[in-house]
Scaffold this motif. Sequence first.
Motif, PDB file in Angstrom:
ATOM      1  N   LEU A  33      65.038  87.582  64.156  1.00 11.01           N
ATOM      2  CA  LEU A  33      65.592  86.321  64.643  1.00 11.01           C
ATOM      3  C   LEU A  33      65.937  86.399  66.129  1.00 11.01           C
ATOM      4  O   LEU A  33      65.761  85.422  66.861  1.00 11.01           O
ATOM      5  CB  LEU A  33      66.809  85.917  63.811  1.00 11.01           C
ATOM      6  CG  LEU A  33      66.490  85.584  62.349  1.00 11.01           C
ATOM      7  CD1 LEU A  33      67.770  85.310  61.572  1.00 11.01           C
ATOM      8  CD2 LEU A  33      65.522  84.427  62.243  1.00 11.01           C
ATOM      9  N   GLN A  34      66.383  87.557  66.596  1.00 16.42           N
ATOM     10  CA  GLN A  34      66.644  87.726  68.029  1.00 16.42           C
ATOM     11  C   GLN A  34      65.349  87.597  68.828  1.00 16.42           C
ATOM     12  O   GLN A  34      65.317  86.942  69.875  1.00 16.42           O
ATOM     13  CB  GLN A  34      67.301  89.079  68.307  1.00 16.42           C
ATOM     14  CG  GLN A  34      68.742  89.140  67.901  1.00 16.42           C
ATOM     15  CD  GLN A  34      69.343  90.526  68.052  1.00 16.42           C
ATOM     16  OE1 GLN A  34      68.652  91.540  67.989  1.00 16.42           O
ATOM     17  NE2 GLN A  34      70.657  90.570  68.237  1.00 16.42           N
ATOM     18  N   LYS A  35      64.285  88.198  68.325  1.00 13.00           N
ATOM     19  CA  LYS A  35      62.994  88.117  69.011  1.00 13.00           C
ATOM     20  C   LYS A  35      62.508  86.677  69.057  1.00 13.00           C
ATOM     21  O   LYS A  35      62.039  86.194  70.088  1.00 13.00           O
ATOM     22  CB  LYS A  35      61.960  88.995  68.308  1.00 13.00           C
ATOM     23  CG  LYS A  35      60.624  88.982  68.979  1.00 13.00           C
ATOM     24  CD  LYS A  35      59.634  89.884  68.287  1.00 13.00           C
ATOM     25  CE  LYS A  35      58.281  89.766  68.972  1.00 13.00           C
ATOM     26  NZ  LYS A  35      57.233  90.485  68.274  1.00 13.00           N
ATOM     27  N   ILE A  36      62.642  85.962  67.946  1.00 15.11           N
ATOM     28  CA  ILE A  36      62.241  84.555  67.906  1.00 15.11           C
ATOM     29  C   ILE A  36      63.065  83.750  68.901  1.00 15.11           C
ATOM     30  O   ILE A  36      62.534  82.922  69.641  1.00 15.11           O
ATOM     31  CB  ILE A  36      62.387  83.985  66.481  1.00 15.11           C
ATOM     32  CG1 ILE A  36      61.342  84.626  65.566  1.00 15.11           C
ATOM     33  CG2 ILE A  36      62.254  82.457  66.485  1.00 15.11           C
ATOM     34  CD1 ILE A  36      61.573  84.364  64.101  1.00 15.11           C
ATOM     35  N   GLY A  37      64.368  83.992  68.940  1.00 15.23           N
ATOM     36  CA  GLY A  37      65.239  83.288  69.873  1.00 15.23           C
ATOM     37  C   GLY A  37      64.847  83.535  71.317  1.00 15.23           C
ATOM     38  O   GLY A  37      64.810  82.610  72.134  1.00 15.23           O
ATOM     39  N   GLU A  38      64.523  84.774  71.637  1.00 13.55           N
ATOM     40  CA  GLU A  38      64.096  85.106  72.997  1.00 13.55           C
ATOM     41  C   GLU A  38      62.782  84.405  73.343  1.00 13.55           C
ATOM     42  O   GLU A  38      62.615  83.874  74.439  1.00 13.55           O
ATOM     43  CB  GLU A  38      63.935  86.620  73.139  1.00 13.55           C
ATOM     44  CG  GLU A  38      65.234  87.381  73.104  1.00 13.55           C
ATOM     45  CD  GLU A  38      65.060  88.882  72.950  1.00 13.55           C
ATOM     46  OE1 GLU A  38      63.910  89.360  72.894  1.00 13.55           O
ATOM     47  OE2 GLU A  38      66.090  89.579  72.874  1.00 13.55           O
ATOM     48  N   GLU A  39      61.849  84.398  72.391  1.00 18.05           N
ATOM     49  CA  GLU A  39      60.563  83.749  72.629  1.00 18.05           C
ATOM     50  C   GLU A  39      60.717  82.235  72.769  1.00 18.05           C
ATOM     51  O   GLU A  39      60.046  81.608  73.588  1.00 18.05           O
ATOM     52  CB  GLU A  39      59.581  84.091  71.512  1.00 18.05           C
ATOM     53  CG  GLU A  39      59.139  85.546  71.547  1.00 18.05           C
ATOM     54  CD  GLU A  39      58.231  85.925  70.401  1.00 18.05           C
ATOM     55  OE1 GLU A  39      57.986  85.102  69.501  1.00 18.05           O
ATOM     56  OE2 GLU A  39      57.754  87.078  70.395  1.00 18.05           O
ATOM     57  N   LEU A  40      61.605  81.637  71.983  1.00 12.11           N
ATOM     58  CA  LEU A  40      61.866  80.205  72.125  1.00 12.11           C
ATOM     59  C   LEU A  40      62.488  79.905  73.485  1.00 12.11           C
ATOM     60  O   LEU A  40      62.132  78.929  74.140  1.00 12.11           O
ATOM     61  CB  LEU A  40      62.786  79.710  71.003  1.00 12.11           C
ATOM     62  CG  LEU A  40      62.147  79.536  69.640  1.00 12.11           C
ATOM     63  CD1 LEU A  40      63.223  79.320  68.575  1.00 12.11           C
ATOM     64  CD2 LEU A  40      61.161  78.383  69.642  1.00 12.11           C
TER      65      LEU A  40
END
Length: 56
Positions: A33-40
């Motif tokens: 979820l952290q990776k997704i948040g960073e990518e968003l």
Amino acid sequence: MYEVENLTLAIFGFLLNETIAEGLARQDIIETLQKIGEELANGTFPITKFLTQANV
């Protein structure tokens, strides 16, 4: 902008459910979820291109 936020939350919820369904450990879910948040945030998450093309 409100529609984008709702769609983002829906996608986030879906991804959270999917990661839990896959049986990932708590730390794995957090990291995903952290990776997704960073990518968003930086515009590199795949859905960003789709939303831009759709003018949502």
